[in-house]
Design an enzyme around this catalytic site. Structure first.
Site, PDB file in Angstrom:
ATOM      1  CG  HIS A 135      52.201  78.956  57.759  1.00  0.00           C
ATOM      2  ND1 HIS A 135      51.954  78.470  58.818  1.00  0.00           N
ATOM      3  CD2 HIS A 135      52.031  77.957  56.832  1.00  0.00           C
ATOM      4  CE1 HIS A 135      51.474  77.061  58.782  1.00  0.00           C
ATOM      5  NE2 HIS A 135      51.610  76.996  57.469  1.00  0.00           N
TER       6      HIS A 135
ATOM      7  CG  ASN B  69      54.976  76.330  58.998  1.00  0.00           C
ATOM      8  OD1 ASN B  69      54.743  75.802  60.151  1.00  0.00           O
ATOM      9  ND2 ASN B  69      54.340  75.654  57.963  1.00  0.00           N
ATOM     10  CD  GLU B  70      55.321  71.856  57.971  1.00  0.00           C
ATOM     11  OE1 GLU B  70      54.569  71.816  56.705  1.00  0.00           O
ATOM     12  OE2 GLU B  70      54.400  71.230  58.991  1.00  0.00           O
TER      13      GLU B  70
ATOM     14  CE1 TYR C 108      49.017  67.596  61.126  1.00  0.00           C
ATOM     15  CE2 TYR C 108      51.281  68.168  60.861  1.00  0.00           C
ATOM     16  CZ  TYR C 108      49.961  68.440  60.945  1.00  0.00           C
ATOM     17  OH  TYR C 108      49.418  69.709  60.837  1.00  0.00           O
TER      18      TYR C 108
END
Length: 393
Positions: free
Chosen positions: A36, A81-82, A213
């Site tokens: 992350h 992560n992302e 989101y």
């Protein structure tokens, strides 16, 4: 592994032993993310971090250490992560890290290539080690709506899909390679994946985990897509898609939804578009299941409130979670296989560049107290209540 290779920090492993065992003690299923965004500085200065495929064997060995230590005590494994976000952090600021000859516009895609190779090899390793929990990577994005019905805005929207979600979803869920508009760009400087690499990348995620989101509009640059593509130094190059959170003037110029804290200018309550987004993911990439692995809302100016009860009565966040969960239920009722959600965030925390000034927590944390006392906000109960209200028993 503080240097990313070699030395193993036994104290750190023992710390996470305690975290995982405590979760299990309280019937909480641990979910672990291997990366992350905390790249060891040593690797960045050694070979350029994610810009170099040298990172792949180092990441694989790191994954082996973590998989071996915690194994099937962990219920869910995320490798990365992302990657859209951390790869777009390249180029890094000059004069602080190892210099590179890779042109700045190319650097995110060198990073993406390394990330796909590292992820896929870690996934295959986990399967070979008989880990029973799902292994996946977490991507991010939102539904993309053409601002107008023009052909240019439609093309810009497709380019936005290719340069965002499609960047990692197409290789993993479709054919082991990049989507067309992105491939057309990267083929000029990235090497092609080998057949063996494509085979390893394809299918290397047990679920489609999406940090989703909000949503946004897409439109062509003012000068047009073709002119944008001809200007390789332009701000919107190479995607040549321009995002907006505002309806066109012809449609009233309204926001796509209620705006979050100024520290999160990208975030609006745009839950009307969630069912379409879930359908798009399912129809385009055809995963066996979808998990909304992050979603949440920063209440405007929450950090400026001085009355505790005002902070806990977080109406905008309550509305966000209820509307979002109901939107997911609509998608489920229409046949989209959504397996679960993870709300961001359990507590108020350090929100990257915004520090502690932007609040996403479902629990208030009193950072003025040495004991850091926590209190549930109303949104916590809203999130739980929506689940219980609609739970099929």
């Amino acid at each position: 592994m503080p240097y990313g290779r070699g030395l193993i920090n036994e104290q750190a492993l023992a710390h996470y032993d305690d975290v995982i065992n405590t979760c299990l003690q309280y019937n909480v299923t641990p979910a672990v993310t291997l990366f992350h965004w905390d790249l060891p500085l040593y690797l960045q200065n050694l070979y350029g971090g994610w810009l170099s495929e040298d990172i792949v064997p180092d990441f694989l060995e790191y994954a082996r250490v973590v998989f071996s230590r915690y194994g099937n005590r962990v219920g869910y494994w995320a490798t990365l992560n992302e990657p859209i976000v951390f790869c777009n952090d390249y180029p890094l600021p000059e004069h602080y890290f190892k210099s590179t000859s890779i042109p700045p516009k190319h650097q995110p895609f060198y990073c993406g290539q390394s990330a796909l190779l590292a992820h896929s090899q870690a996934y295959r390793l986990g399967k070979a080690m008989n880990l029973t929990g799902p292994i996946f990577f977490k991507t991010n994005g939102g539904y993309k709506i053409p601002l107008t019905n023009s052909s240019e805005d439609a093309l810009a929207t497709q380019r936005a899909w290719d340069f965002n979600e499609g960047w990692f979803a197409n290789p993993v869920f479709i054919d082991g390679d990049y989507p067309p508009y992105l491939k057309n760009y990267t083929s000029a400087f990235l090497r092609n994946f080998t057949e063996e690499e494509r085979a390893a990348i394809k299918g290397s995620s047990d679920v489609f985990a999406i940090d989703a989101y909000t949503s946004n509009f897409e439109m062509a640059p003012d000068e047009g897509i073709e002119t944008c593509l001809a200007n390789t130094t332009g701000a919107l190059y190479p995607s040549c898609a321009n995002g907006s959170y505002t309806y066109s003037a012809a449609d009233g110029g309204w926001n796509i939804g209620y705006a979050a804290d100024p520290g999160s200018p990208w975030l609006h309550i745009a839950t009307d578009w969630v069912p379409q987004y879930m359908h798009y993911i399912y129809d385009t990439w055809k995963p066996s299941s979808i998990v909304v692995s992050e979603f949440g809302f920063s209440v405007p100016f929450e950090s400026m409130k001085t009355i505790r009860a005002d902070v806990l009565t977080d109406l905008p966040r309550r509305i966000y979670f209820r509307q979002y969960m109901e939107a997911l239920l609509i998608a489920i009722s229409e046949g989209v296989p959504i397996a679960g959600t993870l709300a961001w965030s359990l507590i108020d925390n350090l929100e990257w560049n915004e520090g502690y000034t932007t609040k996403f927590g479902l629990q208030y944390v009193n950072f003025s107290s040495p004991n850091l006392e926590r209190s549930y906000k109303a949104s916590f109960f809203e999130y739980v209540n929506v689940v219980n209200e609609y739970l099929q028993k």
